[in-house]
Design a protein around this motif. Structure first.
Motif, PDB file in Angstrom:
ATOM      1  N   VAL A 162      27.501  -7.251-157.645  1.00 10.06           N
ATOM      2  CA  VAL A 162      28.471  -7.907-156.760  1.00 10.06           C
ATOM      3  C   VAL A 162      28.307  -7.317-155.365  1.00 10.06           C
ATOM      4  O   VAL A 162      28.467  -6.107-155.167  1.00 10.06           O
ATOM      5  CB  VAL A 162      29.917  -7.702-157.258  1.00 10.06           C
ATOM      6  CG1 VAL A 162      30.910  -8.299-156.259  1.00 10.06           C
ATOM      7  CG2 VAL A 162      30.099  -8.336-158.632  1.00 10.06           C
ATOM      8  N   LYS A 163      27.978  -8.160-154.415  1.00 15.69           N
ATOM      9  CA  LYS A 163      27.804  -7.696-153.039  1.00 15.69           C
ATOM     10  C   LYS A 163      29.156  -7.533-152.343  1.00 15.69           C
ATOM     11  O   LYS A 163      30.045  -8.373-152.495  1.00 15.69           O
ATOM     12  CB  LYS A 163      26.955  -8.684-152.243  1.00 15.69           C
ATOM     13  CG  LYS A 163      25.498  -8.727-152.641  1.00 15.69           C
ATOM     14  CD  LYS A 163      24.737  -9.730-151.783  1.00 15.69           C
ATOM     15  CE  LYS A 163      23.254  -9.715-152.108  1.00 15.69           C
ATOM     16  NZ  LYS A 163      22.493 -10.707-151.309  1.00 15.69           N
ATOM     17  N   VAL A 164      29.269  -6.458-151.577  1.00 13.52           N
ATOM     18  CA  VAL A 164      30.474  -6.199-150.795  1.00 13.52           C
ATOM     19  C   VAL A 164      30.105  -6.233-149.311  1.00 13.52           C
ATOM     20  O   VAL A 164      29.145  -5.575-148.886  1.00 13.52           O
ATOM     21  CB  VAL A 164      31.094  -4.834-151.148  1.00 13.52           C
ATOM     22  CG1 VAL A 164      32.319  -4.560-150.266  1.00 13.52           C
ATOM     23  CG2 VAL A 164      31.470  -4.789-152.626  1.00 13.52           C
ATOM     24  N   TYR A 165      30.866  -7.022-148.550  1.00 16.88           N
ATOM     25  CA  TYR A 165      30.672  -7.127-147.110  1.00 16.88           C
ATOM     26  C   TYR A 165      31.960  -6.688-146.412  1.00 16.88           C
ATOM     27  O   TYR A 165      33.062  -7.015-146.856  1.00 16.88           O
ATOM     28  CB  TYR A 165      30.403  -8.562-146.672  1.00 16.88           C
ATOM     29  CG  TYR A 165      29.193  -9.247-147.255  1.00 16.88           C
ATOM     30  CD1 TYR A 165      28.048  -9.466-146.485  1.00 16.88           C
ATOM     31  CD2 TYR A 165      29.201  -9.737-148.559  1.00 16.88           C
ATOM     32  CE1 TYR A 165      26.950 -10.135-146.995  1.00 16.88           C
ATOM     33  CE2 TYR A 165      28.109 -10.403-149.086  1.00 16.88           C
ATOM     34  CZ  TYR A 165      26.986 -10.602-148.292  1.00 16.88           C
ATOM     35  OH  TYR A 165      25.907 -11.275-148.807  1.00 16.88           O
ATOM     36  N   HIS A 166      31.813  -5.969-145.302  1.00 16.04           N
ATOM     37  CA  HIS A 166      32.970  -5.651-144.452  1.00 16.04           C
ATOM     38  C   HIS A 166      32.587  -5.892-143.002  1.00 16.04           C
ATOM     39  O   HIS A 166      31.501  -5.485-142.556  1.00 16.04           O
ATOM     40  CB  HIS A 166      33.413  -4.197-144.623  1.00 16.04           C
ATOM     41  CG  HIS A 166      34.546  -3.819-143.703  1.00 16.04           C
ATOM     42  ND1 HIS A 166      34.328  -3.360-142.411  1.00 16.04           N
ATOM     43  CD2 HIS A 166      35.890  -3.883-143.869  1.00 16.04           C
ATOM     44  CE1 HIS A 166      35.502  -3.141-141.836  1.00 16.04           C
ATOM     45  NE2 HIS A 166      36.460  -3.435-142.702  1.00 16.04           N
ATOM     46  N   ALA A 167      33.453  -6.568-142.282  1.00 17.30           N
ATOM     47  CA  ALA A 167      33.217  -6.835-140.860  1.00 17.30           C
ATOM     48  C   ALA A 167      34.453  -6.439-140.063  1.00 17.30           C
ATOM     49  O   ALA A 167      35.578  -6.455-140.575  1.00 17.30           O
ATOM     50  CB  ALA A 167      32.902  -8.311-140.618  1.00 17.30           C
TER      51      ALA A 167
END
Length: 263
Positions: A151-156
């Motif tokens: 599961v990919k996790v992205y934070h911006a």
């Protein structure tokens, strides 16, 4: 006697593997800056088998390599890593009863001292089946299957529109005189950006436009991509224009590159 084999599958999308495995949803988690307060999202893990599954959760770093494939790295080793910001609740080991689903919480807390030059941070959660399941291969031999789902996790820092900039569009020829074109573009924005490239060739002699196959792409900020499109070796003599149309973002923003060439 059956021949026993060991097989390992690493899958980064929502899917089921054979008769022994698990499914995970969603395949991607998106977080945005929340003034350093914890943010929580749920991941659902389903056991589609008739046996109890033992599941372990691990965390790695990830980004894209130069051709856009996933590059998995050790925990907290990449510049854009947010792996240390993540906590899995209730814990990183659990069991799932047959034909049932269990939810875990992914808690992300971004610190105050993030690098302003990295607008996006990423991590990868791996859900691994720790007790291998029984299955058979194409020849009927017994095998042990262990499935790992990512599961990919992205934070911006903020939710914003992506930006793609075309860097170059150039002809190319290999040692066997096969002709192609290279489209180079970069993610010049502050958010992950994905889209597709639509290729076409216009024949000045016939006035006909031929649509070529489309290609998808995925980028993080600062990423550069070089996409090669081979030209049909059976093109007849004449003048042509090849077009590469990049569509990206929620609003399908368009960038267009064209090149004239002669056969």
């Amino acid at each position: 006697m059956n021949k026993f084999l060991s097989f390992f599958a690493s899958i980064l999308t929502y899917t089921t593997f054979a008769q022994a495995g698990l499914t995970v949803s969603p395949g991607k988690l998106y977080f945005y800056d929340n003034n350093n307060l914890p943010q929580t999202q749920k991941v659902s893990i389903t056991n589609p088998t008739n046996k109890i599954l033992e599941i372990g959760v691990s965390i790695n770093d990830w980004n894209y390599d130069k051709i856009g494939s996933n590059h998995i790295a050790d925990f907290n080793t990449l510049e854009e890593s947010c792996s240390t910001w993540i906590q899995i609740l209730p814990n990183t080991f659990f069991t799932i009863e047959p034909n049932s689903t269990k939810d875990v919480e992914v808690v992300l807390t971004n610190p105050n001292n993030t690098n302003p030059n990295n607008p996006v941070h990423t991590s990868m959660l791996f859900f691994t089946q720790l007790n291998p399941g029984d299955s058979v291969d194409e020849k009927g031999a017994s095998i042990k299957v262990t499935v790992r789902m990512g599961v990919k996790v992205y934070h911006a820092k903020q939710e914003t529109e992506g930006e793609i900039a075309i860097v170059d569009f150039r002809p190319k020829k290999d040692e066997k005189n096969n002709k192609s074109v290279e489209l180079e573009f970069s993610n010049s924005g502050k958010i992950w950006t994905e889209g597709k490239i639509i290729w076409s060739i216009f024949n000045y002699k016939t006035g006909k436009t031929t649509e070529l196959s489309e290609e998808e792409f995925y980028t993080l900020p600062k990423d550069t991509r070089i996409v090669t499109k081979a030209l049909d070796p059976n093109l007849t003599a004449g003048q042509y224009t090849i077009s590469a149309q990049i569509l990206y973002g929620k609003n399908e923003t368009i960038q267009l590159a064209e090149m004239d060439f002669e056969i």
